[in-house]
Design an enzyme around this catalytic site. Structure first.
Site, mmCIF file in Angstrom:
data_model
loop_
_atom_site.group_PDB
_atom_site.id
_atom_site.type_symbol
_atom_site.label_atom_id
_atom_site.label_comp_id
_atom_site.label_asym_id
_atom_site.label_seq_id
_atom_site.Cartn_x
_atom_site.Cartn_y
_atom_site.Cartn_z
ATOM 1 N N SER A 25 17.710 -37.891 80.170
ATOM 2 C CA SER A 25 18.782 -38.547 80.663
ATOM 3 C C SER A 25 19.101 -39.424 79.481
ATOM 4 C CB SER A 25 18.381 -39.287 81.885
ATOM 5 O OG SER A 25 17.515 -40.270 81.684
ATOM 6 N N TYR A 58 22.649 -36.714 82.038
ATOM 7 C CA TYR A 58 23.182 -37.487 82.880
ATOM 8 C C TYR A 58 22.858 -39.141 82.714
ATOM 9 C CZ TYR A 58 18.583 -37.269 84.881
ATOM 10 O OH TYR A 58 17.106 -37.229 85.097
#
Length: 136
Positions: A25, A58
């Protein structure tokens, strides 16, 4: 038919940390996430201005006001601390909606503090956008 349109970006952010062993991430200061109209868990494209790498991941919430831009997991191999990156989001829109859409741009300094925030299309270049001090 839906088009994938540039929604927003955090421009010229500096990587502050990288953790290869954390789940994949990018951790971003929530103040920057909010200013750019992004959301935790939203898919982002990251462009490394130092080495040309491009990848998707993300968003994970970072501490507000910290300036944190941390790459996690495999993405940590694609940038070094101190590298300059662009964090981009996209949205699906119908062509009619896309014609009038103005993406949000958050320009940051070397410490990832916001310098300018503007809607692309209001100004022709980032240099013409008012700084945060000029807006207040």
């Amino acid at each position: 038919m839906k088009l994938h349109i540039f929604k927003s970006k955090i421009h010229r952010a500096t990587v502050t940390n990288a953790d290869l062993y954390y789940e994949g991430s990018i951790t971003i200061d929530m103040d920057l996430v909010d200013l750019a109209g992004m959301m935790p868990n939203e898919k982002v494209q990251v462009v490394n201005n130092n080495n040309g790498a491009r990848f998707e991941t993300y968003i994970i919430r970072g501490k507000r006001g910290s300036g944190t831009i941390q790459l996690n997991g495999a993405a940590a191999r694609l940038a070094s601390i101190g590298d300059e990156i662009i964090i981009i989001t996209y949205a699906e829109m119908e062509p009619e909606e896309a014609k009038d859409y103005k993406p949000t741009v958050v320009l940051v300094d070397k410490k990832n503090r916001p310098k300018k925030i503007f809607q692309l299309g209001e100004e022709t270049t980032p240099e013409e956008a008012p700084s945060l001090e000029q807006r207040n």
